[in-house]
Design a protein around this motif. Structure first.
Motif, short mmCIF file in Angstrom:
data_model
loop_
_atom_site.label_atom_id
_atom_site.label_comp_id
_atom_site.label_asym_id
_atom_site.label_seq_id
_atom_site.Cartn_x
_atom_site.Cartn_y
_atom_site.Cartn_z
N ILE A 1 -7.74 -86.11 -30.79
CA ILE A 1 -7.71 -84.66 -30.71
C ILE A 1 -7.26 -84.05 -32.03
CG2 ILE A 1 -6.56 -82.70 -29.59
CD1 ILE A 1 -6.44 -84.36 -27.04
N GLN A 2 -6.23 -84.65 -32.60
CA GLN A 2 -5.72 -84.12 -33.87
C GLN A 2 -6.76 -84.20 -34.97
OE1 GLN A 2 -2.20 -86.45 -34.42
NE2 GLN A 2 -0.90 -85.09 -33.20
N ASN A 3 -7.55 -85.28 -34.97
CA ASN A 3 -8.54 -85.49 -36.03
C ASN A 3 -9.77 -84.60 -35.88
OD1 ASN A 3 -6.95 -87.42 -37.22
ND2 ASN A 3 -7.98 -89.14 -36.20
N ASN A 4 -10.02 -84.12 -34.68
CA ASN A 4 -11.28 -83.41 -34.44
C ASN A 4 -11.13 -81.96 -34.01
OD1 ASN A 4 -13.53 -85.62 -34.62
ND2 ASN A 4 -11.87 -86.57 -33.45
N SER A 5 -9.90 -81.47 -33.93
CA SER A 5 -9.71 -80.11 -33.43
C SER A 5 -9.53 -79.07 -34.52
CB SER A 5 -8.49 -80.07 -32.49
OG SER A 5 -7.32 -80.44 -33.20
N ARG A 11 -8.77 -71.41 -27.65
CA ARG A 11 -9.03 -71.67 -26.23
C ARG A 11 -9.62 -73.05 -26.02
NH1 ARG A 11 -12.62 -66.90 -24.06
NH2 ARG A 11 -13.64 -67.34 -26.06
N VAL A 12 -10.44 -73.51 -26.95
CA VAL A 12 -11.03 -74.85 -26.85
C VAL A 12 -9.95 -75.91 -26.96
CG1 VAL A 12 -12.60 -76.50 -27.92
CG2 VAL A 12 -13.26 -74.09 -27.74
N ASN A 13 -9.08 -75.76 -27.96
CA ASN A 13 -7.98 -76.72 -28.12
C ASN A 13 -7.06 -76.73 -26.90
OD1 ASN A 13 -8.70 -77.72 -30.64
ND2 ASN A 13 -7.70 -76.02 -31.72
N GLU A 14 -6.82 -75.55 -26.34
CA GLU A 14 -5.97 -75.47 -25.15
C GLU A 14 -6.61 -76.20 -23.97
OE1 GLU A 14 -4.17 -72.00 -22.22
OE2 GLU A 14 -4.77 -71.49 -24.27
N SER A 15 -7.93 -76.02 -23.80
CA SER A 15 -8.64 -76.70 -22.71
C SER A 15 -8.61 -78.22 -22.89
CB SER A 15 -10.09 -76.22 -22.64
OG SER A 15 -10.16 -74.86 -22.32
N GLU A 19 -6.95 -81.02 -20.32
CA GLU A 19 -7.67 -82.19 -19.81
C GLU A 19 -6.95 -83.48 -20.16
OE1 GLU A 19 -10.26 -82.30 -17.72
OE2 GLU A 19 -9.91 -80.14 -17.62
N LYS A 20 -6.41 -83.54 -21.37
CA LYS A 20 -5.65 -84.73 -21.79
C LYS A 20 -4.45 -84.96 -20.86
CE LYS A 20 -2.27 -84.68 -24.39
NZ LYS A 20 -1.27 -84.41 -25.44
N ASN A 21 -3.72 -83.87 -20.59
CA ASN A 21 -2.54 -83.99 -19.72
C ASN A 21 -2.90 -84.40 -18.31
OD1 ASN A 21 -0.85 -83.29 -21.83
ND2 ASN A 21 -0.85 -81.10 -21.34
N LYS A 22 -4.04 -83.86 -17.81
CA LYS A 22 -4.51 -84.26 -16.48
C LYS A 22 -4.82 -85.75 -16.44
CE LYS A 22 -6.65 -79.93 -14.89
NZ LYS A 22 -7.97 -79.31 -14.56
N LEU A 23 -5.47 -86.25 -17.48
CA LEU A 23 -5.83 -87.66 -17.54
C LEU A 23 -4.59 -88.54 -17.58
CD1 LEU A 23 -7.93 -89.91 -17.81
CD2 LEU A 23 -7.92 -89.52 -20.29
N PHE A 24 -3.61 -88.14 -18.40
CA PHE A 24 -2.38 -88.92 -18.48
C PHE A 24 -1.63 -88.92 -17.15
CE2 PHE A 24 -1.48 -88.81 -23.36
CZ PHE A 24 -2.70 -89.47 -23.56
#
Length: 270
Positions: A1-5, A11-15, A19-24
């Motif tokens: 995420i850090q490399n591609n955001s 709003r895109v980064n927030e989304s 999703e990352k937090n949901k997966l974890f």
């Protein structure tokens, strides 16, 4: 995420972060559940049939003046014509839990979701249900009676079928409240009022005496709005689950072909 955001809208980064937090969180729950399930064995006694009748067989319950009926389903395929076997987890399976007002069923925690729970917790729920005078009834889209396509039409069929086999004492007013977990645009407490009126009119035409003193309330609910939704979610999860432990629980509590119809149920409720 850090490399591609870099340079993406906030709003895109927030989304992406959500999703990352949901997966974890999902992975954390799965790891915890796997630890609880390690070495699991069914510990309760199998359900005893009385003269071949299951204790949760709806037509054999005592009549009651007030009923709460909670509906849930599993599976994403609601087309009876697709070439899928009934054991496929994608096949739609619809379940109703019928609770008379005379039974005090323990409420489950808000937002209970069977897929997140251990096998032992699922077994405990099924033991509670089979120890109480509640009704369980369901069918899959592979049942010969299902001819219409679509989630709502099969929910509608389940409602009408339950009402036709519900034990009723015609000397008293019978009030029945349906609570159906909503899906997609099928939501809102008042969304089914008109359909409830037409179902009741249909029933009264079929049997004016049986349904003369009858009141019907239909509503869509969220998973957190009903204290008993977790129980019907438990049944649906076991019926649709590919895991051997949950299939074993379904067999242990003898729900298939006694309360949950399959094409092999041999005219159980003809």
């Amino acid at each position: 995420i850090q490399n591609n955001s870099q340079g993406l809208p906030g709003r895109v980064n927030e989304s992406i972060e959500i999703e990352k937090n949901k997966l974890f969180e999902f992975k954390k729950k799965q790891k915890s559940k796997a630890a609880l399930n390690r070495g699991y064995r069914i510990s309760s006694k199998p359900v005893a049939l009385k003269k071949g009748v299951h204790p949760n067989y709806l037509p054999c319950l005592e009549p009651c003046q007030r009923w709460t009926i909670v509906i849930d389903e599993t599976g994403k395929v609601h087309d009876p014509d697709l070439a899928l076997g009934i054991k496929e987890k994608e096949v739609g399976k619809f379940v109703a839990l019928i609770i008379p007002d005379s039974v005090e069923l323990s409420a489950l925690k808000a937002g209970f979701h069977a897929t997140d729970e251990s096998h032992a917790e699922i077994e405990l729920n099924l033991k509670r249900l089979t120890s109480e005078a509640v009704g369980i009834f369901g069918f899959s889209v592979k049942d010969p009676v299902v001819t219409d396509h679509g989630w709502y039409l099969q929910i509608d069929l389940l409602i009408r079928w339950v009402l036709r086999i519900l034990p009723i004492d015609t000397d008293y007013v019978t009030t029945v409240k349906f609570e159906i977990e909503g899906m997609g645009h099928y939501r809102g407490a008042s969304a089914l009022n008109i359909r409830g009126e037409s179902i009741l009119a249909e029933l009264k035409r079929l049997s004016p005496t049986r349904y003369g003193n009858f009141e019907l309330d239909l509503r869509f609910i969220s998973k957190k709005e009903c204290a008993f939704n977790g129980y019907v979610d438990t049944i649906a999860n076991c019926w649709g689950s590919p895991t051997k432990e949950r299939r074993a629980l379904l067999k242990h509590f003898k729900l298939l072909d006694h309360c949950l119809l399959t094409p092999n149920s041999e005219g159980l409720l003809e």
